[in-house]
Write a protein that holds these residues in place. Structure first.
Motif, PDB file in Angstrom:
ATOM      1  N   ALA A  42       0.887  -0.803   0.123  1.00 34.82           N
ATOM      2  CA  ALA A  42      -0.067  -0.333  -0.149  1.00 34.82           C
ATOM      3  C   ALA A  42       0.617   0.942   0.175  1.00 34.82           C
ATOM      4  CB  ALA A  42      -0.530   0.075   1.541  1.00 34.82           C
ATOM      5  N   LEU A  43       0.632   2.053  -1.115  1.00 35.28           N
ATOM      6  CA  LEU A  43       0.971   3.382  -1.179  1.00 35.28           C
ATOM      7  C   LEU A  43       0.631   4.691  -0.043  1.00 35.28           C
ATOM      8  CD1 LEU A  43       3.609   5.442  -1.958  1.00 35.28           C
ATOM      9  CD2 LEU A  43       2.379   5.090  -4.017  1.00 35.28           C
ATOM     10  N   ILE A  44       0.473   4.980   0.719  1.00 38.14           N
ATOM     11  CA  ILE A  44      -0.758   5.697   0.818  1.00 38.14           C
ATOM     12  C   ILE A  44       0.178   7.675   1.453  1.00 38.14           C
ATOM     13  CG2 ILE A  44      -2.090   4.114   2.848  1.00 38.14           C
ATOM     14  CD1 ILE A  44      -0.754   5.212   5.467  1.00 38.14           C
ATOM     15  N   GLY A  45      -0.768   8.296   2.652  1.00 37.50           N
ATOM     16  CA  GLY A  45       0.001   9.653   2.609  1.00 37.50           C
ATOM     17  C   GLY A  45      -1.198  10.082   1.604  1.00 37.50           C
ATOM     18  N   PRO A  46      -1.261  11.774   2.959  1.00 30.08           N
ATOM     19  CA  PRO A  46      -2.383  12.426   2.707  1.00 30.08           C
ATOM     20  C   PRO A  46      -2.585  13.566   0.998  1.00 30.08           C
ATOM     21  CG  PRO A  46      -0.639  13.683   3.769  1.00 30.08           C
ATOM     22  CD  PRO A  46      -0.413  11.724   3.233  1.00 30.08           C
ATOM     23  N   VAL A 226       4.484   5.444   2.922  1.00 29.48           N
ATOM     24  CA  VAL A 226       4.011   6.839   3.134  1.00 29.48           C
ATOM     25  C   VAL A 226       4.258   7.848   2.656  1.00 29.48           C
ATOM     26  CG1 VAL A 226       2.826   7.791   5.488  1.00 29.48           C
ATOM     27  CG2 VAL A 226       3.635   5.017   5.561  1.00 29.48           C
ATOM     28  N   LEU A 227       3.636   8.645   1.541  1.00 32.28           N
ATOM     29  CA  LEU A 227       4.522   9.435   1.134  1.00 32.28           C
ATOM     30  C   LEU A 227       3.942  10.887   2.106  1.00 32.28           C
ATOM     31  CD1 LEU A 227       3.872   9.390  -2.478  1.00 32.28           C
ATOM     32  CD2 LEU A 227       6.239   9.464  -1.290  1.00 32.28           C
ATOM     33  N   ALA A 228       5.103  11.823   2.241  1.00 31.14           N
ATOM     34  CA  ALA A 228       4.623  13.361   2.787  1.00 31.14           C
ATOM     35  C   ALA A 228       5.493  13.567   1.847  1.00 31.14           C
ATOM     36  CB  ALA A 228       4.086  13.515   4.257  1.00 31.14           C
ATOM     37  N   ARG A 229       4.441  15.116   1.083  1.00 30.31           N
ATOM     38  CA  ARG A 229       4.706  15.871   0.373  1.00 30.31           C
ATOM     39  C   ARG A 229       5.872  15.855  -0.770  1.00 30.31           C
ATOM     40  NH1 ARG A 229       5.951  18.803   5.319  1.00 30.31           N
ATOM     41  NH2 ARG A 229       4.310  19.833   5.389  1.00 30.31           N
ATOM     42  N   GLY A 230       5.189  14.257  -1.191  1.00 35.99           N
ATOM     43  CA  GLY A 230       6.776  13.713  -2.467  1.00 35.99           C
ATOM     44  C   GLY A 230       8.061  12.570  -1.791  1.00 35.99           C
ATOM     45  N   ARG A 242       1.287   1.637  11.670  1.00 38.12           N
ATOM     46  CA  ARG A 242       0.437   2.190  13.186  1.00 38.12           C
ATOM     47  C   ARG A 242       0.861   2.092  13.931  1.00 38.12           C
ATOM     48  NH1 ARG A 242      -2.908  -2.461  13.716  1.00 38.12           N
ATOM     49  NH2 ARG A 242      -1.364  -2.951  15.367  1.00 38.12           N
ATOM     50  N   ASP A 243       2.045   1.838  14.295  1.00 41.58           N
ATOM     51  CA  ASP A 243       3.073   3.448  15.441  1.00 41.58           C
ATOM     52  C   ASP A 243       4.012   3.967  15.310  1.00 41.58           C
ATOM     53  OD1 ASP A 243       0.978   1.162  17.269  1.00 41.58           O
ATOM     54  OD2 ASP A 243       2.734  -0.086  17.665  1.00 41.58           O
ATOM     55  N   ASP A 244       4.182   4.187  14.072  1.00 38.69           N
ATOM     56  CA  ASP A 244       5.051   4.896  13.663  1.00 38.69           C
ATOM     57  C   ASP A 244       4.881   6.377  14.273  1.00 38.69           C
ATOM     58  OD1 ASP A 244       7.601   5.357  11.402  1.00 38.69           O
ATOM     59  OD2 ASP A 244       6.857   7.292  12.013  1.00 38.69           O
ATOM     60  N   PRO A 245       5.838   6.861  14.647  1.00 33.20           N
ATOM     61  CA  PRO A 245       5.151   8.810  15.376  1.00 33.20           C
ATOM     62  C   PRO A 245       5.519   9.618  14.690  1.00 33.20           C
ATOM     63  CG  PRO A 245       7.113   7.632  16.414  1.00 33.20           C
ATOM     64  CD  PRO A 245       7.055   6.948  15.679  1.00 33.20           C
ATOM     65  N   GLN A 246       6.076   9.860  13.295  1.00 37.92           N
ATOM     66  CA  GLN A 246       6.427  10.442  12.271  1.00 37.92           C
ATOM     67  C   GLN A 246       4.890  10.299  11.533  1.00 37.92           C
ATOM     68  OE1 GLN A 246       9.879  10.427   9.265  1.00 37.92           O
ATOM     69  NE2 GLN A 246       9.242  12.414   9.207  1.00 37.92           N
ATOM     70  N   VAL A 247       4.381   9.194  11.370  1.00 37.06           N
ATOM     71  CA  VAL A 247       3.505   8.770  10.393  1.00 37.06           C
ATOM     72  C   VAL A 247       2.025   8.698  11.064  1.00 37.06           C
ATOM     73  CG1 VAL A 247       2.239   6.906   9.220  1.00 37.06           C
ATOM     74  CG2 VAL A 247       4.227   6.786   9.016  1.00 37.06           C
ATOM     75  N   ARG A 248       2.239   9.502  12.310  1.00 36.81           N
ATOM     76  CA  ARG A 248       0.767   9.470  13.005  1.00 36.81           C
ATOM     77  C   ARG A 248       1.029  10.940  13.070  1.00 36.81           C
ATOM     78  NH1 ARG A 248      -1.358   7.139  18.123  1.00 36.81           N
ATOM     79  NH2 ARG A 248      -1.021   4.471  17.523  1.00 36.81           N
ATOM     80  N   GLU A 249       2.133  11.868  13.247  1.00 38.19           N
ATOM     81  CA  GLU A 249       1.939  13.108  13.279  1.00 38.19           C
ATOM     82  C   GLU A 249       1.499  13.995  11.656  1.00 38.19           C
ATOM     83  OE1 GLU A 249       5.203  14.854  14.511  1.00 38.19           O
ATOM     84  OE2 GLU A 249       4.641  16.932  13.421  1.00 38.19           O
ATOM     85  N   VAL A 250       2.101  13.523  10.388  1.00 36.01           N
ATOM     86  CA  VAL A 250       1.735  13.991   9.489  1.00 36.01           C
ATOM     87  C   VAL A 250       0.867  13.509   8.735  1.00 36.01           C
ATOM     88  CG1 VAL A 250       3.383  13.459   6.709  1.00 36.01           C
ATOM     89  CG2 VAL A 250       4.496  14.002   9.003  1.00 36.01           C
ATOM     90  N   TYR A 251       0.528  11.905   8.931  1.00 39.24           N
ATOM     91  CA  TYR A 251      -0.297  11.565   7.826  1.00 39.24           C
ATOM     92  C   TYR A 251      -1.860  10.918   8.380  1.00 39.24           C
ATOM     93  CZ  TYR A 251      -2.961   8.289   5.092  1.00 39.24           C
ATOM     94  OH  TYR A 251      -4.068   7.926   4.137  1.00 39.24           O
ATOM     95  N   PHE A 252      -1.620  11.315   9.943  1.00 39.76           N
ATOM     96  CA  PHE A 252      -3.079  11.247  10.966  1.00 39.76           C
ATOM     97  C   PHE A 252      -3.433  12.328  11.963  1.00 39.76           C
ATOM     98  CE2 PHE A 252      -1.368   5.839  10.634  1.00 39.76           C
ATOM     99  CZ  PHE A 252      -2.481   5.829   9.578  1.00 39.76           C
ATOM    100  N   GLY A 253      -2.572  12.785  11.902  1.00 35.58           N
ATOM    101  CA  GLY A 253      -3.059  14.228  12.687  1.00 35.58           C
ATOM    102  C   GLY A 253      -3.415  14.180  14.207  1.00 35.58           C
ATOM    103  N   SER A 254      -2.498  15.379  14.294  1.00 39.00           N
ATOM    104  CA  SER A 254      -2.291  14.567  15.870  1.00 39.00           C
ATOM    105  C   SER A 254      -3.298  13.727  16.665  1.00 39.00           C
ATOM    106  CB  SER A 254      -2.597  15.856  17.097  1.00 39.00           C
ATOM    107  OG  SER A 254      -3.557  16.594  16.932  1.00 39.00           O
ATOM    108  N   THR A 255      -4.799  13.842  16.544  1.00 40.70           N
ATOM    109  CA  THR A 255      -5.897  12.963  16.933  1.00 40.70           C
ATOM    110  C   THR A 255      -6.004  12.397  16.444  1.00 40.70           C
ATOM    111  OG1 THR A 255      -7.128  14.298  16.281  1.00 40.70           O
ATOM    112  CG2 THR A 255      -7.157  15.296  18.334  1.00 40.70           C
ATOM    113  N   GLY A 256      -5.901  11.995  15.350  1.00 45.34           N
ATOM    114  CA  GLY A 256      -6.582  10.350  14.388  1.00 45.34           C
ATOM    115  C   GLY A 256      -5.811   9.555  14.433  1.00 45.34           C
ATOM    116  N   VAL A 257      -5.967   8.871  15.512  1.00 44.97           N
ATOM    117  CA  VAL A 257      -5.592   6.884  15.397  1.00 44.97           C
ATOM    118  C   VAL A 257      -6.438   6.085  14.782  1.00 44.97           C
ATOM    119  CG1 VAL A 257      -4.566   5.400  16.730  1.00 44.97           C
ATOM    120  CG2 VAL A 257      -4.185   7.977  17.867  1.00 44.97           C
TER     121      VAL A 257
END
Ligand code: ADP
Ligand code: MG
Length: 264
Positions: A42-46, A226-230, A242-257
């Protein structure tokens, strides 16, 4: 199918240092990853992360500014989309590409004939040619009962299944699926991606896909990038992502788990 065997241990797809900019926008910025036969990646990202650009650099719609796209060791960069398709890179489309007036079986038969290079010569006999093969593919995607219905009469989720059968008719080694479940209800999404997973396992096809439903991604993907801004910011198993802090922050936002996989 004219697939060449892979060297032992070689990945099916290796993307190396891929870059593509549009003016000042670095849509894909130095992305590298690998994909194995039989693997669902899976290739995911905003939105705007560069996922579709990545797909289009692999399938030949776009020429990357830099980098290599190796299919079983052969570089695809600079080849036409049709040539890349002929080398075994299939894709399903975000927009339904089936012909509404033809029957379900005829749509698949045309794809089989096209793959065999017989479309022009045998067009008039398409309704007889490759019928058994088409029915077998329709059976594999769970649509045997609809074989003689016009495609235009199908429900949206079933059209997606026909598209999958059409993609499989080309005997792909690699299947690119950019938002294959767009517009589908949650249950249909699960069914379609579950079906893809079963079929590609059986056939040893590698799949790169994007999907907005994190439930679906975490349930079915073997691995996630996971891609973010290229840029590629993370790569790993669903549990690791799911447990990666950078992914949570960049991709899921601070609250969305995202929800945990059902069988975890
Ligand atoms: P995603 O599929 O992850 O939503 P895209 O690959 O479509 O992202 O887009 C990545 C970035 O590149 C975005 O900023 C988008 O606006 C830009 N972009 C994509 N395609 C083009 C194009 N043909 N021309 C100009 N900019 C583009
Ligand atoms: Mg996109």
């Amino acid at each position: 199918m004219s697939a060449q065997p892979l060297a032992a241990g070689a990945p099916l797809l290796r993307v190396e240092s891929l870059r593509k900019a549009f003016g000042g926008v670095r849509a894909v910025d130095d992305v590298s990853f690998e994909l194995g036969a039989g693997e669902l990646l899976a290739l995911i990202g905003p939105n705007g992360a560069g996922k579709s650009t990545c797909f289009n650099c692999i399938n030949g719609q776009l020429r990357p500014d830099h980098g290599r796209v190796l299919l079983g060791g052969t570089d695809l960069v600079g080849r036409a989309p049709r040539a890349i398709w002929r080398m075994g890179v299939g894709r399903t489309f975000q927009i339904a590409a089936t012909w509404a007036s033809m029957t379900v079986a005829e749509n698949v038969q045309v794809a089989l004939l096209s793959h065999a290079g017989r479309l022009n010569r045998f067009w008039g006999r398409a309704s007889a040619m490759c019928r058994d093969e088409a029915l077998a593919l329709l059976d594999a995607v769970g649509l045997a009962a609809m074989a003689d219905a016009p495609c235009g009469a199908l429900a949206y989720g079933d059209v997606k299944r026909v598209e999958l059968a059409i993609a499989l008719a080309n005997g792909p080694r690699l299947l690119l699926m950019d938002e294959p479940t767009a517009g589908m209800a949650p249950r249909e999404r699960n069914e379609l991606v579950g079906l893809v997973k079963r079929l590609v396992r059986e056939r040893g096809i590698g799949v790169l896909f994007t999907e907005h439903s994190m439930d679906v991604v975490f349930e079915y993907a073997d691995r996630i990038i996971v891609l973010a801004r290229g840029g590629l910011i993370a790569e790993g198993t669903p549990a690791a992502i799911r447990d990666d802090p950078q992914v949570r922050e960049v991709y899921f936002g601070s609250t969305g788990v995202p929800a945990a996989p059902k069988d975890a």
